[in-house]
Structure formats: C-alpha cells, structure tokens
Design a protein around this motif. Structure first.
Motif, PDB file in Angstrom:
ATOM      1  N   LEU A 118     -24.541   4.026 109.706  1.00 12.49           N
ATOM      2  CA  LEU A 118     -23.936   3.539 110.955  1.00 12.49           C
ATOM      3  C   LEU A 118     -24.870   2.565 111.660  1.00 12.49           C
ATOM      4  O   LEU A 118     -24.443   1.472 112.076  1.00 12.49           O
ATOM      5  CB  LEU A 118     -23.622   4.709 111.887  1.00 12.49           C
ATOM      6  CG  LEU A 118     -23.216   4.310 113.322  1.00 12.49           C
ATOM      7  CD1 LEU A 118     -21.909   3.546 113.328  1.00 12.49           C
ATOM      8  CD2 LEU A 118     -23.151   5.536 114.226  1.00 12.49           C
ATOM      9  N   LEU A 119     -26.127   2.931 111.789  1.00 13.35           N
ATOM     10  CA  LEU A 119     -27.060   2.050 112.499  1.00 13.35           C
ATOM     11  C   LEU A 119     -27.254   0.741 111.759  1.00 13.35           C
ATOM     12  O   LEU A 119     -27.386  -0.315 112.388  1.00 13.35           O
ATOM     13  CB  LEU A 119     -28.388   2.783 112.711  1.00 13.35           C
ATOM     14  CG  LEU A 119     -28.331   4.046 113.572  1.00 13.35           C
ATOM     15  CD1 LEU A 119     -29.727   4.647 113.749  1.00 13.35           C
ATOM     16  CD2 LEU A 119     -27.695   3.752 114.924  1.00 13.35           C
ATOM     17  N   TYR A 120     -27.257   0.812 110.445  1.00 11.48           N
ATOM     18  CA  TYR A 120     -27.351  -0.433 109.654  1.00 11.48           C
ATOM     19  C   TYR A 120     -26.137  -1.328 109.919  1.00 11.48           C
ATOM     20  O   TYR A 120     -26.260  -2.531 110.111  1.00 11.48           O
ATOM     21  CB  TYR A 120     -27.445  -0.089 108.166  1.00 11.48           C
ATOM     22  CG  TYR A 120     -27.453  -1.299 107.258  1.00 11.48           C
ATOM     23  CD1 TYR A 120     -28.579  -2.101 107.114  1.00 11.48           C
ATOM     24  CD2 TYR A 120     -26.284  -1.642 106.550  1.00 11.48           C
ATOM     25  CE1 TYR A 120     -28.561  -3.220 106.292  1.00 11.48           C
ATOM     26  CE2 TYR A 120     -26.257  -2.741 105.728  1.00 11.48           C
ATOM     27  CZ  TYR A 120     -27.414  -3.534 105.600  1.00 11.48           C
ATOM     28  OH  TYR A 120     -27.381  -4.657 104.793  1.00 11.48           O
ATOM     29  N   ARG A 121     -24.964  -0.708 109.939  1.00  8.18           N
ATOM     30  CA  ARG A 121     -23.741  -1.468 110.186  1.00  8.18           C
ATOM     31  C   ARG A 121     -23.730  -2.077 111.583  1.00  8.18           C
ATOM     32  O   ARG A 121     -23.324  -3.236 111.761  1.00  8.18           O
ATOM     33  CB  ARG A 121     -22.528  -0.536 110.010  1.00  8.18           C
ATOM     34  CG  ARG A 121     -21.199  -1.175 110.390  1.00  8.18           C
ATOM     35  CD  ARG A 121     -20.039  -0.372 109.844  1.00  8.18           C
ATOM     36  NE  ARG A 121     -19.963   0.976 110.342  1.00  8.18           N
ATOM     37  CZ  ARG A 121     -19.377   1.298 111.505  1.00  8.18           C
ATOM     38  NH1 ARG A 121     -18.866   0.353 112.261  1.00  8.18           N
ATOM     39  NH2 ARG A 121     -19.325   2.548 111.891  1.00  8.18           N
ATOM     40  N   LEU A 122     -24.208  -1.350 112.582  1.00  8.98           N
ATOM     41  CA  LEU A 122     -24.190  -1.838 113.954  1.00  8.98           C
ATOM     42  C   LEU A 122     -25.197  -2.964 114.185  1.00  8.98           C
ATOM     43  O   LEU A 122     -25.039  -3.769 115.129  1.00  8.98           O
ATOM     44  CB  LEU A 122     -24.475  -0.685 114.936  1.00  8.98           C
ATOM     45  CG  LEU A 122     -23.418   0.418 115.013  1.00  8.98           C
ATOM     46  CD1 LEU A 122     -23.834   1.476 116.022  1.00  8.98           C
ATOM     47  CD2 LEU A 122     -22.048  -0.161 115.358  1.00  8.98           C
ATOM     48  N   GLN A 123     -26.239  -3.023 113.353  1.00  7.85           N
ATOM     49  CA  GLN A 123     -27.254  -4.062 113.514  1.00  7.85           C
ATOM     50  C   GLN A 123     -26.891  -5.374 112.803  1.00  7.85           C
ATOM     51  O   GLN A 123     -27.553  -6.388 112.997  1.00  7.85           O
ATOM     52  CB  GLN A 123     -28.600  -3.573 112.995  1.00  7.85           C
ATOM     53  CG  GLN A 123     -29.196  -2.438 113.832  1.00  7.85           C
ATOM     54  CD  GLN A 123     -30.510  -1.950 113.256  1.00  7.85           C
ATOM     55  OE1 GLN A 123     -31.572  -2.553 113.462  1.00  7.85           O
ATOM     56  NE2 GLN A 123     -30.456  -0.857 112.520  1.00  7.85           N
TER      57      GLN A 123
END
Length: 309
Positions: free
Chosen positions: A303-308
């Motif tokens: 998720l954090l990878y996708r949001l960045q």
C-alpha cells in the motif's frame, strides 16, 4: 400480566475457543456499595454480579454487558458466553429463572460475537491490573457519551458477512465522535469541531493518529502520511457516493482488513487514555501486535509503495 423476573445474582461463564486460558486472574470489587462484581479466570472466565437486594433481571444484565464491553477493550474480542444463570430469588422459581436465562442467550446482540479469525489475538492488557470501582465508573460515563458510536465500533468487528470495506469505512468515520469525546474529557483538540465547517474527517484522523497512534501508524507517518490519510477518507467517501463521483486512491479489500484492525487498536488506545490506564502496562503487547500485523502478507508495504508512486 406476567410478573417481572427479579433476583439478586447473575453468573456468566465464558470460554476462549482459540487459546486456552492458563493464567489465574481474579478480582472482586463493589460499586455503589450494593453491587459486587467478581471476575475470575482459569481455563474459563466467570463473571458474577451480586446485588444486596432483588433487582429486575434486566438490571443485572445491564451491569454484565457494561463489564463485558470493558473487558473487550483489554482482550481485543468478546469471549464466547457459554452459560448464564440467575439465582437467589424469593419470588421466582428456578425453572422460570432458567427460561429467562435461555431467552437472554437467544436475543444476545450480534456484536458480542467477535470475528475470531481476525480479532482473537490482539490482547493488550490483563484486566486484574487495572479494574477498580473508579475505572468502572469512568467507563460507564464514556460508554454513555459514545452511545451509538461504540455500537458501530463493535458491529464493525463482529462475526457477520458485512463487507470488509464497509466495516473499515465505519471505523474511519468514528474518528469524528472519538475526537468529540476526547475534547469532552481532556484539554486536547480544542481547535477541532467535527461536523462543522473547517474541521474535516481528515483533520480528525490526523489529530488522533499523531496524538495516540504514533506506534500503530509509525510506518505510515514516516512514509506518505498525508496521502495515506486521503486514502482513508476516500475509503469512507465511497459509501456516500456513486462510483462515477468517487476519485483518488482508496483501500482495497485486504487493505481494508488490515486497517480495520489497526484503527481498532487506535480506538482502544484512545479509550485507555481516557480511562487513565498507563501506556507502560500495555505498550509491549501493542508493539508486538502491530509488528505482526504490519508484516501480514506484505499488505502495508504494498500500500505504501502504491501511495508513493
């Protein structure tokens, strides 16, 4: 007209189907100088409510369910109620009291049946370390103020077929009433006015997470916090608008499961703080639980990878 059922004593027995209760815990205290609450735990948990004089059965049940909901904050879920017994009545014969107990078991609310797969291993604190008459009275006041909001919290964690994204959306929405109750019981969040122009759901989430959830959401805070907050808000907005009018990133199914759990921890920590429970009593268990969930199927990292991006 049928005679109201009255008695002095209620005894409830609970069993943990997932983990065996091996440690002996026991506590006994009085409230209002007329109600004795006794809780003991070893292989099973027993809660006894004992009044000095006969009361309506519903009055005994009201005390029991308040105790149950308080213990749920410590355990992270509701243990299974396997039996309940009403005793010590001058006017009601045992068969009638037994029928009353069976009726209570049949009409027990769904939120007392937690989703054991997700919420049976989120223990934070042994009740015998903190449960006192003063803490119980504080809890009664908080529960009354929260009203339906606490029921929303419990129904979001119960064992039903409710979609996970809907559960998560309701938990996200709870940020607003939780900010209100913190304001009512502490000097925090004076500038926030949930539901009024100028204070958004995003503001409430940011305030709660940065004040109470730095351990729970450490990775999110240090990664892409504002984008993450926006995704939480978007996940809540999805249940208020049709698809064509929704935009931006929101949580998918597995992410909704993970953040339902993490937000449920945040909710419990806020209530612990309002109850005056020291973080030192549960911090180690909190960190252990959060580390376990953060590594669950790499969902948070993805998720954090996708949001960045």
């Amino acid at each position: 007209m049928e005679q109201p059922m009255r008695c002095k004593t209620l005894t409830a027995i609970y069993k943990n189907e997932i983990n065996t209760l091996k440690k002996l815990y026991e506590i006994d205290f009085l409230i209002h100088k007329s109600v004795r609450i006794h809780i003991e735990q070893f292989t099973v948990r027993k809660i006894e409510i004992d009044f000095t004089s006969e009361q309506l059965v519903d009055d005994l049940i009201a005390v029991l369910t308040k105790v149950e909901r308080l213990l749920m904050l410590f355990d992270g879920y509701f243990m299974n109620l396997i039996s309940i017994e009403f005793q010590d009545s001058a006017g009601c014969v045992p068969p009638n009291l037994k029928e009353c107990a069976e009726h209570f078991m049949r009409r027990r609310l769904a939120y007392f049946h937690s989703n054991k797969i997700l919420f049976s291993s989120n223990y934070l604190l042994d009740f015998s370390k903190v449960l006192t008459p003063a803490l119980y009275e504080k809890w009664k006041g908080i529960l009354e103020d929260l009203d339906v909001a606490h029921q929303v919290y419990l129904y979001s964690l119960c064992d039903t077929n409710q979609p996970v994204d809907l559960r998560c959306a309701f938990l996200i929405e709870l940020a607003e009433p939780v900010v209100e109750i913190v304001k009512a019981n502490s000097p925090l969040f004076e500038s926030l006015n949930p539901g009024k122009q100028g204070t958004s759901l995003r503001d409430c989430l940011r305030a709660l997470i940065t004040t109470y959830g730095s351990d729970i959401f450490e990775n999110e805070i240090n990664s892409c916090f504002e984008t993450f907050l926006k995704s939480l808000v978007n996940s809540r907005v999805r249940i208020m608008h049709i698809k064509r009018n929704c935009s931006g990133s929101y949580l998918n199914g597995p992410e909704s499961v993970l953040y339902s759990i993490k937000i449920s921890f945040l909710y419990r920590i806020v209530l612990f703080n309002l109850l005056g429970i020291s973080p030192s009593l549960y911090h180690e268990n909190l960190i252990s639980n959060i580390q376990r969930w953060n590594s669950w199927n790499d969902i948070m990292d993805n998720l954090l990878y996708r949001l960045q991006k």
